[in-house]
Design an enzyme around this catalytic site. Structure first.
Site, PDB file in Angstrom:
ATOM      1  N   GLU A  68       0.729  -1.204   0.148  1.00 27.75           N
ATOM      2  CA  GLU A  68       0.098  -0.017   0.125  1.00 27.75           C
ATOM      3  C   GLU A  68       0.636   1.278   0.048  1.00 27.75           C
ATOM      4  O   GLU A  68       0.822   2.017   1.067  1.00 27.75           O
ATOM      5  CB  GLU A  68      -1.074  -0.216   1.075  1.00 27.75           C
ATOM      6  CG  GLU A  68      -1.990  -1.136   1.307  1.00 27.75           C
ATOM      7  CD  GLU A  68      -2.987  -1.104   2.254  1.00 27.75           C
ATOM      8  OE1 GLU A  68      -3.047  -0.011   3.058  1.00 27.75           O
ATOM      9  OE2 GLU A  68      -3.652  -1.881   2.391  1.00 27.75           O
ATOM     10  N   GLU A  97      -4.907  -8.783   1.350  1.00 31.49           N
ATOM     11  CA  GLU A  97      -5.533  -8.447   2.699  1.00 31.49           C
ATOM     12  C   GLU A  97      -6.966  -8.300   2.501  1.00 31.49           C
ATOM     13  O   GLU A  97      -7.465  -7.464   1.562  1.00 31.49           O
ATOM     14  CB  GLU A  97      -4.842  -7.209   3.177  1.00 31.49           C
ATOM     15  CG  GLU A  97      -3.492  -7.067   4.017  1.00 31.49           C
ATOM     16  CD  GLU A  97      -3.240  -5.788   4.451  1.00 31.49           C
ATOM     17  OE1 GLU A  97      -4.001  -4.989   4.915  1.00 31.49           O
ATOM     18  OE2 GLU A  97      -2.004  -5.434   4.261  1.00 31.49           O
TER      19      GLU A  97
HETATM   20  C1  FCB Z   1      -4.200  -1.973   6.016  1.00 30.99           C
HETATM   21  C2  FCB Z   1      -2.835  -2.290   6.248  1.00 30.99           C
HETATM   22  C3  FCB Z   1      -2.660  -3.231   7.485  1.00 30.99           C
HETATM   23  C4  FCB Z   1      -3.780  -3.188   8.128  1.00 30.99           C
HETATM   24  C5  FCB Z   1      -4.985  -3.257   7.690  1.00 30.99           C
HETATM   25  C6  FCB Z   1      -6.198  -2.989   8.516  1.00 30.99           C
HETATM   26  O1  FCB Z   1      -4.213  -0.630   5.303  1.00 30.99           O
HETATM   27  O2  FCB Z   1      -2.165  -2.475   5.157  1.00 30.99           O
HETATM   28  O3  FCB Z   1      -1.388  -3.125   7.995  1.00 30.99           O
HETATM   29  O4  FCB Z   1      -3.580  -2.391   9.451  1.00 30.99           O
HETATM   30  O5  FCB Z   1      -4.903  -1.874   6.835  1.00 30.99           O
END
Ligand code: FCB
Length: 472
Positions: free
Chosen positions: A169, A375
């Site tokens: 990110e 994620e």
């Molecule tokens: C993302 C991050 C991760 C975590 C999630 C909830 O943006 O990459 O580290 O904090 O959010």
């Protein structure tokens, strides 16, 4: 597919979980590790909820064997973790520290022994503080430093780890770190956001080259983005333009050069007052545009935006914390709205259709690039009951909804190869400290005891069978 039948995933679909170094490791001052920007930031009064720091976190640095055992017990096939740069190359320059590399070597071996595929993220936001002191990501030199670090880690672990992610990110690193200041290093400078974005892109390009020079041919290299799913509040041209602007700033500023070889014209136009972009040198965009083996996508919630309305109070909470400063360089006037619907403990609306949209978008945009969800998950205010159990039906419903979206995308021909649930453990949720629980495994932050929640058992069932049960 009828709704009362289980959804069957492809047999080689990878079922994993994800974490990040600063959020779980602890051992902040051990074995030669030097401070990262998150050590400094979390010590700065008022920056992190209740003054929490990652000093101990989940103490994963010492308990990693238990955590690997836990993953194996849950039958998870893969684990995405990140390397702490200042643990393996203190201060971000010079020789590597073997003890630091040994930690990650042992972790990778421990995973492999138990049949869990390791996937390494090189950079999940914890820049060595010394590099920030030298200017941080707005300095071009930081990209060179990253390439050297990528080379070190690639050389040390390339014989056992085949899956590599350069950055996690970069939007958050650049826009929250240097724009709104809700993340480390907490700077609030418009042009620095654009420079940081470019140097993160450059770091990715140089990092891919460095990795390819040391990794075996079968290694797979990619990057993880959190593209915005920007929805216009109405279909008015003004609201649609607001969505376009936000998409340029959160998504296309990275996907433009990384996936397509150049920055979009509309982005440059929208940000012209903040910068003339002279920091982009000839050849940079081509260098950033390296061939990749996969694309990692993180998704949590969609974003609803509109053109500014007179007298409206602009919401400055971008989901990761509140600030008087807008991260949206050149589009500070775009208005953000709360989408209707149920929310998680982060206040993020639950909407799996956003994930479906994202998958379809990238299938169209880069049809030959396999996709991974690197994620996805949810924070809820989980409580342990008197019997020591944690029932988290809301998380199970969230996962069920989002995995359904993934399955539907696969049915429609989208090449999704795996899903990494965020997160294995409750952990340090950045500016929110330990107040937000994303884990499928509960962590008691006093005793550090791990307790799988009901969602962990549920996810284990899905991962083990490759079948998503019908219903919720
Ligand atoms: C993302 C991050 C991760 C975590 C999630 C909830 O943006 O990459 O580290 O904090 O959010």
């Amino acid at each position: 597919m009828t709704e009362n039948q289980p959804r069957v995933f492809p047999p080689d679909f990878l079922w994993g979980s994800a974490t990040a170094s600063y959020q779980i490791e602890g051992a902040a001052r051990e074995d030669g590790r030097t401070p990262s920007i998150w050590d400094t930031f979390s010590r700065t009064p008022g920056k992190v909820h209740a003054g929490h720091t990652g000093d101990v976190a989940c103490d994963h640095y010492h308990r990693w064997q238990d955590d690997v055992r836990l993953m194996a017990e849950l039958g998870l096939g893969a684990y995405r973790f990140s390397v702490s740069w200042s643990r393996v190359q203190p201060t971000g320059r010079g020789p590597a520290v073997q003890r630091g590399l040994d930690f990650y070597r042992s972790l990778a071996d421990g995973l492999l022994e138990r049949g869990v595929v390791p996937a390494i993220t090189l950079y999940h936001w914890d820049l060595p503080q010394d590099l920030e002191d030298a200017g941080g990501w707005p300095e071009r030199e930081t990209a060179q430093r990253f390439a050297e670090y990528a080379h070190i880690v690639g050389e040390a672990l390339g014989d056992r780890v085949t899956s590599w992610i350069t950055l996690n990110e970069p939007f958050c690193s650049a826009f929250l770190g240097y724009g709104s200041g809700v993340h480390a290093p907490g700077r609030t400078e418009s042009e620095a956001v654009l420079k940081a974005s470019h140097h993160l892109n450059l770091a990715h390009g140089l990092g891919v080259q460095a990795l390819r020079s040391v990794l075996p041919r079968n290694a797979e290299v990619g990057i993880t983005f959190n593209p915005v799913v920007a929805r216009p509040k109405t279909d008015s041209p003004g609201d649609q333009d607001a969505a376009r602007r936000i998409d340029a700033l959160q998504t296309r500023i990275f996907t433009g050069p990384v996936l397509h070889g150049g920055y979009p014209d509309d982005l440059r136009r929208d940000t012209a007052r903040a910068s003339d972009w002279s920091f982009v040198r000839d050849g940079d965009e081509a260098l950033i545009h390296q061939p990749l083996d996969f694309l990692g996508l993180n998704y949590y919630t969609p974003t609803v935006v509109s053109a500014p309305t007179e007298g409206a109070k602009i919401a400055r909470n971008d989901g990761h914390g509140s600030s008087e400063h807008s991260p949206w360089v050149g589009s500070e006037d775009v208005e953000f709205h709360l989408a209707p619907g149920e929310r998680t403990d982060m206040g993020w609306v639950i909407d799996p259709t956003g994930l479906a949209e994202l998958l379809t978008r990238f299938q169209r945009e880069v049809p030959n690039l396999p996709l991974y969800i690197t994620e996805n998950g949810a924070a809820f205010d989980d409580k342990m009951d008197a019997a020591g159990a944690v029932h988290d039906p809301d998380r199970i419903a969230y996962l069920h909804g989002h995995l359904t979206a993934v399955h539907q995308a696969i049915e429609q021909g989208v090449d999704v190869r795996g899903y990494f649930l965020w997160s294995l453990l409750d952990n340090f949720e950045w500016a929110y400290g330990y107040s937000k629980r994303f884990g499928v495994v509960h962590v008691d932050f006093d005793t550090l005891q791990r307790t799988p929640k009901a969602s962990a058992r549920w996810y284990a069932g899905v991962a083990g069978s490759g079948r998503l049960p019908a219903g919720g």
